[in-house]
Design a protein around this motif. Structure first.
Motif, mmCIF file in Angstrom:
data_model
loop_
_atom_site.group_PDB
_atom_site.id
_atom_site.type_symbol
_atom_site.label_atom_id
_atom_site.label_comp_id
_atom_site.label_asym_id
_atom_site.label_seq_id
_atom_site.Cartn_x
_atom_site.Cartn_y
_atom_site.Cartn_z
ATOM 1 N N MET A 197 0.899 -1.118 0.143
ATOM 2 C CA MET A 197 0.007 0.161 -0.086
ATOM 3 C C MET A 197 0.884 1.059 -0.006
ATOM 4 N N ASP A 198 1.753 1.261 0.548
ATOM 5 C CA ASP A 198 2.786 2.262 0.867
ATOM 6 C C ASP A 198 3.735 2.620 -0.590
ATOM 7 N N GLU A 199 3.763 1.687 -1.264
ATOM 8 C CA GLU A 199 4.474 1.539 -2.696
ATOM 9 C C GLU A 199 3.381 2.063 -3.555
ATOM 10 N N ILE A 200 2.171 1.754 -3.348
ATOM 11 C CA ILE A 200 1.152 2.403 -4.463
ATOM 12 C C ILE A 200 1.207 3.945 -4.203
ATOM 13 N N GLU A 201 0.952 4.356 -3.144
ATOM 14 C CA GLU A 201 0.852 5.617 -2.874
ATOM 15 C C GLU A 201 2.065 6.405 -3.285
ATOM 16 N N GLN A 202 3.242 5.915 -2.838
ATOM 17 C CA GLN A 202 4.474 6.626 -3.556
ATOM 18 C C GLN A 202 4.652 6.909 -5.020
ATOM 19 N N VAL A 203 4.087 5.610 -5.633
ATOM 20 C CA VAL A 203 4.149 5.703 -7.148
ATOM 21 C C VAL A 203 3.257 6.834 -7.495
ATOM 22 N N VAL A 204 1.999 6.961 -7.128
ATOM 23 C CA VAL A 204 1.010 7.803 -7.517
ATOM 24 C C VAL A 204 1.320 9.145 -7.313
ATOM 25 N N GLN A 205 1.936 9.386 -6.186
ATOM 26 C CA GLN A 205 2.514 10.695 -6.039
ATOM 27 C C GLN A 205 3.475 11.099 -6.663
ATOM 28 N N GLN A 206 4.394 10.024 -7.280
ATOM 29 C CA GLN A 206 5.628 10.442 -8.163
ATOM 30 C C GLN A 206 5.022 10.641 -9.247
ATOM 31 N N ILE A 207 4.152 9.928 -9.931
ATOM 32 C CA ILE A 207 3.552 10.034 -11.378
ATOM 33 C C ILE A 207 2.915 11.464 -11.458
ATOM 34 N N ASN A 208 2.134 11.586 -10.326
ATOM 35 C CA ASN A 208 1.311 13.011 -10.367
ATOM 36 C C ASN A 208 2.330 14.302 -10.225
ATOM 37 N N ARG A 209 3.388 14.070 -9.430
ATOM 38 C CA ARG A 209 4.313 15.262 -9.080
ATOM 39 C C ARG A 209 4.964 15.339 -10.349
ATOM 40 N N SER A 210 5.598 14.299 -11.216
ATOM 41 C CA SER A 210 6.462 14.663 -12.359
ATOM 42 C C SER A 210 5.658 14.758 -13.557
ATOM 43 N N LEU A 211 4.461 14.420 -13.929
ATOM 44 C CA LEU A 211 3.608 14.653 -15.082
ATOM 45 C C LEU A 211 2.485 15.523 -14.873
ATOM 46 N N GLY A 212 1.983 15.766 -13.451
ATOM 47 C CA GLY A 212 0.721 16.589 -13.494
ATOM 48 C C GLY A 212 1.017 17.893 -13.787
ATOM 49 N N THR A 213 -0.208 18.586 -14.028
ATOM 50 C CA THR A 213 -0.019 20.265 -14.083
ATOM 51 C C THR A 213 -0.747 20.734 -13.308
ATOM 52 N N GLY A 214 -1.173 22.343 -13.137
ATOM 53 C CA GLY A 214 -1.948 22.909 -12.338
ATOM 54 C C GLY A 214 -3.232 22.383 -12.067
ATOM 55 N N ASP A 215 -3.916 22.087 -13.262
ATOM 56 C CA ASP A 215 -5.365 21.733 -13.015
ATOM 57 C C ASP A 215 -5.602 20.400 -13.754
ATOM 58 N N TRP A 216 -4.743 19.539 -13.563
ATOM 59 C CA TRP A 216 -4.745 18.091 -14.312
ATOM 60 C C TRP A 216 -3.946 17.256 -13.307
ATOM 61 N N GLN A 217 -4.309 16.159 -12.726
ATOM 62 C CA GLN A 217 -3.684 15.064 -12.008
ATOM 63 C C GLN A 217 -3.512 13.738 -12.806
ATOM 64 N N PRO A 218 -2.650 13.073 -13.059
ATOM 65 C CA PRO A 218 -2.845 11.777 -14.019
ATOM 66 C C PRO A 218 -3.533 10.709 -13.253
ATOM 67 N N ILE A 219 -3.666 10.699 -11.798
ATOM 68 C CA ILE A 219 -4.107 9.693 -11.256
ATOM 69 C C ILE A 219 -4.956 10.325 -9.959
ATOM 70 N N GLN A 220 -6.144 9.773 -9.915
ATOM 71 C CA GLN A 220 -7.082 10.089 -8.648
ATOM 72 C C GLN A 220 -7.304 8.724 -8.125
#
Length: 372
Positions: A230-253
């Motif tokens: 579960m920790d790994e899932i949350e880390q991967v989501v945060q990493q993807i959202n941080r590196s690819l997301g924009t001000g008005d879009w998050q890749p993963i919800q």
């Protein structure tokens, strides 16, 4: 390299836990059966009661015994990882059934191979899928479990689901990918997210146009391995959202809660449903999605899922460990022509509706009736 560890605790659990529990269930069944003149029909389920047929057959030789195994049946090599006397006893007990059911043809083949390995005196017919052992004949069947289509559709259109759908709709995008899983290692969630990340990097034109909605149910949180996953899932989501997301879009919800109605609402909204499990007995999400989805959504399905042999014709097949291949399947799904999407969605829905939970029960009762 770390598990399993079969120590004295496991041997003791088998002798003082597993065997007595199975004997206790058998005792109650035998006592009840002896109140009637006719031999009983005894139906058992899953790995908890593998020895039940042995104990019932000993006391009621003419009982009709059926057992259904929900989980995958490993190949013989894996059974060698536990003490042979345990595997021998399990195989012998299950060969006291008249009917033994599995989720998939692969599970049935693995069982017959296991019996051949551990009960060399048994007579096995790989063509007719039967085992003769200690004077008993077992017909080994495939009964893929299914869903109550009408009930799932009723939930999808209930006030609570419609309310959830209205809340989820603004989070959808030009294309929306959905997954619904317990947060368990075998569900392969992290690889699915990495495949999605790779797709966005390979196809930067999709940035801001595709959103991944993940409905994840925390599972067995008292087990360290599950906590780490579960920790790994949350880390991967945060990493993807941080590196690819924009001000008005998050890749993963993500929606990390046990909310079945919300998950059903999410199924109505997908353009692609990702089911890339490593291995499992059956995946009912892959069956629920096609009967409630409103978008002719595409199912991306692991070849090792128990449902694959039923739905392969309408799905895009992936290997669960193949991140590159899963990335390609995701891209194919969201760029597929409307005609192909509709064709595949129709195949999936028709298959699930035809082989629903009533069909699953009817086939088993029909086989039992033929023995009466």
């Amino acid at each position: 390299p770390y598990n399993p560890n079969v120590d004295s605790t496991v041997h003791d659990a088998w002798e003082t836990g597993y065997i007595p529990v199975n004997q206790a269930f058998a005792k109650v069944i035998i006592q009840d059966a002896r109140r009637n003149e006719n031999p009983p029909i005894v139906i058992g389920h899953d790995y908890h009661l593998y020895l039940l047929p042995e104990f019932v057959r000993q006391e009621i030789p003419d009982a009709i015994i059926q057992h259904f195994v929900h989980i995958p049946w490993p190949t013989p090599r894996y059974w060698h990882m536990i003490p042979s006397y345990i595997t021998h006893r399990i195989c012998s007990a299950l060969c006291q059934t008249n009917l033994l059911g599995f989720q998939s043809p692969q599970d049935r083949r693995s069982f017959l191979d296991t019996v051949e390995e551990f009960l060399p005196e048994a007579k096995i017919d790989h063509h007719n899928f039967t085992v003769e052992w200690q004077g008993n004949r077992t017909d080994v069947k495939v009964y893929p479990i299914s869903i109550n289509v009408g009930e799932v559709q009723r939930i999808a259109n209930s006030p609570r689901a419609l309310e959830s759908e209205a809340k989820l709709a603004p989070l959808c995008n030009e294309k929306t990918i959905v997954r619904i899983d317990r947060a368990e290692p075998n569900k392969n969630i992290v690889r699915g997210f990495k495949a999605y990340e790779l797709m966005l990097k390979r196809h930067p034109e999709l940035i801001g146009k595709v959103t991944f909605l993940a409905f994840l149910v925390p599972s067995r949180t008292h087990i360290r391995q599950y906590q780490r996953y579960m920790d790994e899932i949350e880390q991967v989501v945060q990493q993807i959202n941080r590196s690819l997301g924009t001000g008005d879009w998050q890749p993963i919800q993500t929606f990390i809660e046990n909310n079945y109605t919300q998950a059903i609402a999410g199924m109505k909204l997908y353009d692609a449903l990702l089911v890339n499990t490593i291995i499992e007995g059956m995946n009912l999400v892959a069956k629920e999605g096609p009967v409630v989805n409103d978008r002719n959504g595409v199912l991306i399905l692991s070849a090792t899922s128990g449902v694959h042999h039923q739905l392969a014709e309408g799905a895009l097949t992936v290997s669960p460990t193949d991140i590159e291949g899963t990335m390609n399947a995701l891209y194919e799904a969201i760029t597929m022509t409307p005609e192909d999407r509709e064709r595949r969605a129709s195949l999936l829905a028709a298959s699930v509706c035809q082989e629903d939970i009533t069909h699953w029960l009817h086939r088993q009762f029909q086989d039992i009736a033929e023995l009466l």
